[in-house]
Design a protein around this motif. Structure first.
Motif, PDB file in Angstrom:
ATOM      1  N   ARG A 237       1.108  -1.076   0.257  1.00  0.00           N
ATOM      2  CA  ARG A 237       0.067   0.149   0.175  1.00  0.00           C
ATOM      3  C   ARG A 237       0.996   1.225   0.078  1.00  0.00           C
ATOM      4  O   ARG A 237       0.985   2.374  -0.531  1.00  0.00           O
ATOM      5  CB  ARG A 237      -0.739   0.128   1.074  1.00  0.00           C
ATOM      6  CG  ARG A 237      -1.563   1.311   0.794  1.00  0.00           C
ATOM      7  CD  ARG A 237      -3.489   1.273   1.683  1.00  0.00           C
ATOM      8  NE  ARG A 237      -3.898   2.195   2.135  1.00  0.00           N
ATOM      9  CZ  ARG A 237      -4.035   3.247   1.456  1.00  0.00           C
ATOM     10  NH1 ARG A 237      -4.245   2.457   0.208  1.00  0.00           N
ATOM     11  NH2 ARG A 237      -5.197   3.897   1.532  1.00  0.00           N
ATOM     12  N   MET A 238       2.658   1.255   0.772  1.00  0.00           N
ATOM     13  CA  MET A 238       3.111   2.524   0.961  1.00  0.00           C
ATOM     14  C   MET A 238       3.768   2.664  -0.650  1.00  0.00           C
ATOM     15  O   MET A 238       3.578   4.273  -1.304  1.00  0.00           O
ATOM     16  CB  MET A 238       3.405   2.093   1.841  1.00  0.00           C
ATOM     17  CG  MET A 238       3.675   2.659   3.287  1.00  0.00           C
ATOM     18  SD  MET A 238       2.508   3.478   3.683  1.00  0.00           S
ATOM     19  CE  MET A 238       0.952   3.752   3.914  1.00  0.00           C
ATOM     20  N   ARG A 239       3.867   1.727  -1.411  1.00  0.00           N
ATOM     21  CA  ARG A 239       4.554   1.793  -2.865  1.00  0.00           C
ATOM     22  C   ARG A 239       3.587   2.910  -2.992  1.00  0.00           C
ATOM     23  O   ARG A 239       3.607   3.165  -4.435  1.00  0.00           O
ATOM     24  CB  ARG A 239       5.396   0.248  -3.172  1.00  0.00           C
ATOM     25  CG  ARG A 239       5.814   0.572  -4.132  1.00  0.00           C
ATOM     26  CD  ARG A 239       6.720   1.346  -4.587  1.00  0.00           C
ATOM     27  NE  ARG A 239       7.756   1.398  -5.341  1.00  0.00           N
ATOM     28  CZ  ARG A 239       8.703   2.644  -6.388  1.00  0.00           C
ATOM     29  NH1 ARG A 239       8.815   3.785  -5.035  1.00  0.00           N
ATOM     30  NH2 ARG A 239       8.978   1.952  -7.418  1.00  0.00           N
ATOM     31  N   ALA A 240       2.669   1.869  -3.698  1.00  0.00           N
ATOM     32  CA  ALA A 240       1.181   2.364  -4.963  1.00  0.00           C
ATOM     33  C   ALA A 240       0.935   4.061  -4.004  1.00  0.00           C
ATOM     34  O   ALA A 240       0.755   4.297  -5.126  1.00  0.00           O
ATOM     35  CB  ALA A 240       0.041   1.289  -4.130  1.00  0.00           C
ATOM     36  N   LEU A 241       0.818   3.977  -3.332  1.00  0.00           N
ATOM     37  CA  LEU A 241       0.225   5.590  -2.797  1.00  0.00           C
ATOM     38  C   LEU A 241       1.865   6.559  -3.066  1.00  0.00           C
ATOM     39  O   LEU A 241       1.783   7.664  -3.154  1.00  0.00           O
ATOM     40  CB  LEU A 241       0.599   5.935  -1.221  1.00  0.00           C
ATOM     41  CG  LEU A 241      -0.637   5.128  -0.329  1.00  0.00           C
ATOM     42  CD1 LEU A 241      -1.119   5.236   0.789  1.00  0.00           C
ATOM     43  CD2 LEU A 241      -2.370   5.557  -1.345  1.00  0.00           C
ATOM     44  N   GLN A 242       3.019   5.727  -3.484  1.00  0.00           N
ATOM     45  CA  GLN A 242       4.017   6.682  -3.439  1.00  0.00           C
ATOM     46  C   GLN A 242       4.016   6.620  -5.063  1.00  0.00           C
ATOM     47  O   GLN A 242       4.220   7.803  -5.278  1.00  0.00           O
ATOM     48  CB  GLN A 242       5.250   6.260  -3.496  1.00  0.00           C
ATOM     49  CG  GLN A 242       6.479   6.474  -3.308  1.00  0.00           C
ATOM     50  CD  GLN A 242       8.072   5.761  -2.904  1.00  0.00           C
ATOM     51  OE1 GLN A 242       7.558   4.168  -3.264  1.00  0.00           O
ATOM     52  NE2 GLN A 242       8.946   6.014  -3.047  1.00  0.00           N
TER      53      GLN A 242
ATOM     54  N   ASP B  36       2.201  18.372  -6.962  1.00  0.00           N
ATOM     55  CA  ASP B  36       1.757  18.910  -5.782  1.00  0.00           C
ATOM     56  C   ASP B  36       2.531  17.880  -4.759  1.00  0.00           C
ATOM     57  O   ASP B  36       1.596  19.173  -4.167  1.00  0.00           O
ATOM     58  CB  ASP B  36       0.893  19.822  -6.573  1.00  0.00           C
ATOM     59  CG  ASP B  36      -0.439  19.322  -6.283  1.00  0.00           C
ATOM     60  OD1 ASP B  36      -0.537  17.559  -6.095  1.00  0.00           O
ATOM     61  OD2 ASP B  36      -1.592  19.090  -6.442  1.00  0.00           O
ATOM     62  N   GLY B  37       2.295  17.157  -4.962  1.00  0.00           N
ATOM     63  CA  GLY B  37       2.691  16.123  -3.117  1.00  0.00           C
ATOM     64  C   GLY B  37       1.717  16.024  -3.182  1.00  0.00           C
ATOM     65  O   GLY B  37       1.245  15.168  -2.322  1.00  0.00           O
ATOM     66  N   THR B  38       0.020  15.579  -3.623  1.00  0.00           N
ATOM     67  CA  THR B  38      -0.901  15.390  -3.509  1.00  0.00           C
ATOM     68  C   THR B  38      -1.224  13.841  -3.468  1.00  0.00           C
ATOM     69  O   THR B  38      -0.688  13.838  -4.736  1.00  0.00           O
ATOM     70  CB  THR B  38      -2.036  16.867  -3.866  1.00  0.00           C
ATOM     71  OG1 THR B  38      -2.384  16.578  -4.981  1.00  0.00           O
ATOM     72  CG2 THR B  38      -1.911  17.626  -2.908  1.00  0.00           C
ATOM     73  N   ILE B  39      -2.279  13.254  -3.148  1.00  0.00           N
ATOM     74  CA  ILE B  39      -2.068  11.915  -3.013  1.00  0.00           C
ATOM     75  C   ILE B  39      -3.880  11.546  -3.460  1.00  0.00           C
ATOM     76  O   ILE B  39      -4.493  12.477  -2.538  1.00  0.00           O
ATOM     77  CB  ILE B  39      -2.069  10.993  -1.599  1.00  0.00           C
ATOM     78  CG1 ILE B  39      -0.360  11.169  -1.927  1.00  0.00           C
ATOM     79  CG2 ILE B  39      -2.381   9.510  -2.770  1.00  0.00           C
ATOM     80  CD1 ILE B  39       0.130  10.155  -0.387  1.00  0.00           C
ATOM     81  N   PRO B  40      -4.428  11.236  -4.195  1.00  0.00           N
ATOM     82  CA  PRO B  40      -5.548  11.037  -4.967  1.00  0.00           C
ATOM     83  C   PRO B  40      -6.553  10.201  -4.264  1.00  0.00           C
ATOM     84  O   PRO B  40      -5.421   9.324  -3.573  1.00  0.00           O
ATOM     85  CB  PRO B  40      -5.865  10.451  -6.751  1.00  0.00           C
ATOM     86  CG  PRO B  40      -4.699  10.082  -7.003  1.00  0.00           C
ATOM     87  CD  PRO B  40      -3.505  10.702  -5.665  1.00  0.00           C
ATOM     88  N   PRO B  41      -7.787  10.356  -3.626  1.00  0.00           N
ATOM     89  CA  PRO B  41      -8.457   9.241  -2.628  1.00  0.00           C
ATOM     90  C   PRO B  41      -7.884   8.010  -3.224  1.00  0.00           C
ATOM     91  O   PRO B  41      -8.561   7.329  -1.699  1.00  0.00           O
ATOM     92  CB  PRO B  41     -10.071  10.486  -1.973  1.00  0.00           C
ATOM     93  CG  PRO B  41      -9.856  11.623  -3.009  1.00  0.00           C
ATOM     94  CD  PRO B  41      -8.600  11.621  -3.431  1.00  0.00           C
ATOM     95  N   THR B  42      -8.223   7.702  -4.363  1.00  0.00           N
ATOM     96  CA  THR B  42      -8.433   6.528  -4.729  1.00  0.00           C
ATOM     97  C   THR B  42      -7.354   5.783  -5.070  1.00  0.00           C
ATOM     98  O   THR B  42      -7.361   4.716  -5.241  1.00  0.00           O
ATOM     99  CB  THR B  42      -9.365   6.390  -6.141  1.00  0.00           C
ATOM    100  OG1 THR B  42      -8.706   7.319  -7.004  1.00  0.00           O
ATOM    101  CG2 THR B  42     -10.948   7.279  -6.373  1.00  0.00           C
TER     102      THR B  42
END
Length: 126
Positions: free
Chosen positions: A56-61, A67-73
Motif C-alpha cells: 500500500r505504501m508503494r502504491a501511494l508513493q 504538487d505532492g497530493t495523493i488522490p483519495p482513490t
C-alpha cells in the motif's frame, strides 16, 4: 484481522500458561495444546501484515501527484488487494482448522513446522 489473530492466540496461550501455574487441570493442558497448534499457524501473520502495508505504501508513493497530493482513490491494484484478502482469509481458515481439529479429537495432534496438521499414520488415505 491478522493482528487480531496473532494477539488473540498469544493472549490465550499466555492466559493458559498463567492459569496452569496455579491450577493443574486436564482442561488447561488441552487448551494449551490447542493454542500451541494455533501459535504455529499465526507465525505468518506479522510477515503478511508488513507485506500488505508495504504494498500500500508503494502504491501511494507511485500515485503521488506533482504538487505532492495523493488522490483519495489511490492504492494497490485490485488484483493485489484481492491477493491480500486471499492471504488473510487463508491464514484465518488455517488457524481455525488447526485449532478445531485438536479441540474435537481426543488425541494429540502432530503439526509440522509450518503449522499444518499432519495426517495420522494409521488413517485411511482416502
Amino acid at each position: 484481522c491478522l493482528s487480531a489473530q496473532f494477539f488473540g492466540v498469544y493472549l490465550g496461550l499466555f492466559i493458559c500458561n498463567t492459569v496452569k501455574q496455579y491450577v493443574q487441570s486436564s482442561i488447561i493442558t488441552k487448551l494449551m495444546a490447542i493454542f500451541e497448534a494455533g501459535q504455529k499457524t499465526v507465525m505468518f501473520a506479522p510477515m503478511l501484515s508488513i507485506l500488505c502495508w508495504a504494498t500500500r505504501m508503494r502504491a501511494l508513493q507511485l500515485a503521488k501527484a506533482q504538487d505532492g497530493t495523493i488522490p483519495p482513490t489511490a492504492g494497490p491494484p485490485y488484483w493485489a488487494q484481492d491477493c491480500m484478502y486471499l492471504a488473510t482469509w487463508s491464514v484465518l481458515i488455517q488457524l481455525t482448522m488447526a485449532m478445531v481439529v485438536p479441540a474435537l479429537s481426543g488425541e494429540d495432534i502432530e503439526m509440522d513446522e509450518n503449522g499444518t496438521v499432519k495426517t495420522p499414520k494409521n488413517m485411511n488415505p482416502i
